[in-house]
Write a protein that holds these residues in place. Structure first.
Motif, PDB file in Angstrom:
ATOM      1  N   VAL A  24       0.834  -1.195   0.000  1.00  4.90           N
ATOM      2  CA  VAL A  24       0.000   0.000   0.000  1.00  4.90           C
ATOM      3  C   VAL A  24       0.872   1.249   0.000  1.00  4.90           C
ATOM      4  N   MET A  25       1.956   1.211   0.742  1.00  4.60           N
ATOM      5  CA  MET A  25       2.868   2.344   0.781  1.00  4.60           C
ATOM      6  C   MET A  25       3.493   2.580  -0.591  1.00  4.60           C
ATOM      7  N   LEU A  26       3.891   1.537  -1.254  1.00  3.40           N
ATOM      8  CA  LEU A  26       4.467   1.666  -2.590  1.00  3.40           C
ATOM      9  C   LEU A  26       3.426   2.188  -3.586  1.00  3.40           C
ATOM     10  N   ALA A  27       2.211   1.724  -3.465  1.00  4.50           N
ATOM     11  CA  ALA A  27       1.154   2.200  -4.363  1.00  4.50           C
ATOM     12  C   ALA A  27       0.885   3.686  -4.150  1.00  4.50           C
ATOM     13  N   GLY A  28       0.936   4.156  -2.926  1.00  3.18           N
ATOM     14  CA  GLY A  28       0.742   5.574  -2.638  1.00  3.18           C
ATOM     15  C   GLY A  28       1.820   6.435  -3.262  1.00  3.18           C
ATOM     16  N   TRP A  29       3.070   6.001  -3.127  1.00  3.32           N
ATOM     17  CA  TRP A  29       4.172   6.751  -3.734  1.00  3.32           C
ATOM     18  C   TRP A  29       4.080   6.729  -5.256  1.00  3.32           C
ATOM     19  N   LEU A  30       3.685   5.625  -5.824  1.00  2.00           N
ATOM     20  CA  LEU A  30       3.535   5.527  -7.267  1.00  2.00           C
ATOM     21  C   LEU A  30       2.437   6.481  -7.743  1.00  2.00           C
ATOM     22  N   PHE A  31       1.329   6.543  -7.023  1.00  4.84           N
ATOM     23  CA  PHE A  31       0.249   7.458  -7.380  1.00  4.84           C
ATOM     24  C   PHE A  31       0.723   8.907  -7.299  1.00  4.84           C
ATOM     25  N   ALA A  32       1.445   9.274  -6.248  1.00  3.73           N
ATOM     26  CA  ALA A  32       1.949  10.642  -6.096  1.00  3.73           C
ATOM     27  C   ALA A  32       2.899  11.004  -7.241  1.00  3.73           C
ATOM     28  N   ASP A  33       3.757  10.082  -7.623  1.00  2.00           N
ATOM     29  CA  ASP A  33       4.679  10.333  -8.734  1.00  2.00           C
ATOM     30  C   ASP A  33       3.926  10.505 -10.047  1.00  2.00           C
ATOM     31  N   LEU A  34       2.902   9.726 -10.261  1.00  3.62           N
ATOM     32  CA  LEU A  34       2.111   9.847 -11.486  1.00  3.62           C
ATOM     33  C   LEU A  34       1.391  11.193 -11.557  1.00  3.62           C
TER      34      LEU A  34
END
Length: 173
Positions: A24-34
């Motif tokens: 979930v933490m990785l998905a959050g960072w990926l969303f922020a980068d996108l």
């Protein structure tokens, strides 16, 4: 002594024992980068209004006897940063319209984008609203239905007076 059993969902957002972040933490960072990349792409896609203007330079060929008219600027219309200001006072609508007419004569052919009106004293907001309602009666070509107006009060001004700050468009239309 036994340890309490933790569910997988409790560890999903935290860093696990091995030092690796959860899914979930990785998905959050990926969303922020996108979102950041999309914002940069949308800003880069906007045309530069100053670059769209034709370059003024000497033309090749024979010189013409009369200068050619300057072309109007090309690009999107924007709002001037510095407002023009007039002051009105009085209670009668006819007098206010006459004062707006007289005060705005120095800007013929201009179109107002935004008008901020500051009425004096504690009832200044109501007075400012009344003044703003008379703008289109005074100069319908300058103050259209698309002109944004806002009413404020200024406790430092006397009652039945208003300061009108007009932000014009940069190019006529």
């Amino acid at each position: 002594m036994s340890r309490p059993v933790r569910r997988v969902g409790q560890l999903a957002g935290r860093v696990r024992r091995g030092g690796r972040p959860g899914v979930v933490m990785l998905a959050g960072w990926l969303f922020a980068d996108l979102v950041l990349v999309l914002a940069l792409v949308s800003m880069a896609d906007r045309p530069d209004p100053l670059a769209a203007r034709p370059a003024a330079g000497p033309s090749s060929g024979s010189p013409s006897p009369s200068p050619s008219p300057t072309p109007s600027p090309v690009g999107p219309r924007s709002v001037e940063l510095k407002p023009q200001q007039i002051r009105v006072k009085g209670g009668a609508s006819k007098d206010i319209v006459a004062q707006i007419n007289k005060g705005t004569k120095k800007w013929p052919g201009r179109t107002a984008a935004l008008v901020l009106t500051f009425g004096g004293s504690q009832g200044g907001t109501e007075y400012a609203h009344r003044v703003n309602s008379l703008l289109s009666k005074a100069r319908p070509e300058m103050f259209s239905k698309k002109t944004a107006t806002d009413d404020f009060h200024d406790l430092g001004e006397p009652s039945n007076t208003a300061i009108i700050r007009i932000y014009f468009y940069t190019s006529p239309r």
